[in-house]
Design an enzyme around this catalytic site. Structure first.
Site, short mmCIF file in Angstrom:
data_model
loop_
_atom_site.label_atom_id
_atom_site.label_comp_id
_atom_site.label_asym_id
_atom_site.label_seq_id
_atom_site.Cartn_x
_atom_site.Cartn_y
_atom_site.Cartn_z
N SER A 161 -47.91 2.78 62.92
CA SER A 161 -46.59 2.72 62.26
C SER A 161 -46.79 2.81 60.76
CB SER A 161 -45.90 1.39 62.60
OG SER A 161 -44.78 1.22 61.76
N TYR B 231 -46.21 -7.66 64.65
CA TYR B 231 -46.11 -6.23 64.96
C TYR B 231 -46.93 -5.38 63.98
CZ TYR B 231 -44.06 -1.58 65.26
OH TYR B 231 -43.88 -0.22 65.36
#
Ligand SMILES: NC(=O)c1ccc[n+]([C@@H]2O[C@H](COP(=O)([O-])OP(=O)(O)OC[C@H]3O[C@@H](n4cnc5c(N)ncnc54)[C@H](O)[C@@H]3O)[C@@H](O)[C@H]2O)c1
Length: 251
Positions: free
Chosen positions: A144, A157
């Site tokens: 990400s 995350y």
């Protein structure tokens, strides 16, 4: 048809961005195994691919469970005879509550790591023996772009997605002798089915003004990079991380 006769597994491939990967790989000729815990999404994606003339197989898979990932690889080999591509896309993401560090509980931290980091490790363990037999494989791990600025509401995350980069680089070194390429893709903030439910379309619309490329990022914006890293066009690229975010965080 850059992926004709290739067999791809897409984890989390039945919903959101993963569904766009499954359909995009199928359009290039790949036979696609949709490995997701979301059976309804997997069946819908399988139907969309086969209705368009492609080949697909939905296999219920929990990437955090070793037996399940082994069954996933076996189902792919039993049905299609080989495994050329693994896209490690499944993640505990859109439904993950935003939490400050002080509120973050250990059980949630452990679940994020089990799905987002152990999951790709287990899926690699399951498919690499077949890729080794073929002396060919393409593994694409989804990281990400949020690892570049960090995010105080998603510490677990972002940590898991930063780990994906180190995992990919180390796996690239481990598997080079077997002609298996391992790369990562870092999507920017993308309006997927799940994130539109979680944050609302306005969240994505508001972010447009600050981007070099002034539009909302959609799942389709990521598909070309996945196809490139899955095809022989990228046969001498391994250990790389490609940031696909419209230029927000140059990397
Ligand atoms: N949407 C974004 O803004 C964005 C940005 C950067 C990175 N990403 C990454 O892209 C990927 C897809 O994003 P999305 O927005 O579609 O996410 P999403 O949360 O909407 O979808 C995740 C998918 O993974 C599946 N999944 C969850 N746990 C699983 C498990 N244990 N086993 C198998 N499948 C499981 C879900 O069923 C779903 O299909 C994720 O890896 C995410 O971290 C997304």
């Amino acid at each position: 048809m850059r992926l004709e006769n290739r067999v791809a597994i897409v984890t989390g491939g039945g919903y959101g961005i993963g569904r766009a990967y499954s359909e995009g790989l199928a359009r290039e000729g790949a036979k696609v195994v949709i490995a997701d815990i979301n059976d309804e999404g997997s069946m819908a994606t399988q139907h969309a691919i086969t209705s368009a003339g492609g080949e697909a197989l939905a296999v219920h898979t929990d990437v955090s469970d070793q037996a399940s990932t082994e069954a996933m690889a076996k189902a792919a080999i039993d049905r299609f005879g080989r495994i050329d591509i693994l896209v490690n896309n499944a993640a505990y993401f859109a439904t993950l509550p935003l939490q400050d560090f002080d509120e973050m509980d250990v059980a949630t931290w452990d679940r994020v790591m089990a799905v987002n980091l152990k999951g790709p490790f287990l899926c690699c363990k399951a498919v690499v023996p077949q890729m080794r037999r073929q002396k060919y494989g393409k593994i694409v791990n989804i990281s990400s772009s949020s690892i570049l600025p960090g995010n105080p509401k998603r510490i677990h995350y972002v940590t898991s997605k930063a780990g994906i980069i180190g995992f990919s680089r180390s796996m690239a070194r481990a598997l080079g002798d077997d002609n298996i390429c391992v790369n990562s893709v870092m999507p920017g903030s993308t309006a997927s089915e799940g994130t539109i439910i979680a944050y609302g379309q306005e969240f994505f619309d508001r972010a447009v003004a600050s981007k070099p490329l002034k539009r909302v990022q959609k799942p389709e914006d990521l598909v070309g990079t996945i196809i490139f890293l899955s095809s022989s066009d990228s046969d001498f690229i391994t250990g790389a991380a490609i940031n696909v975010d419209g230029g927000v965080y140059p990397y």
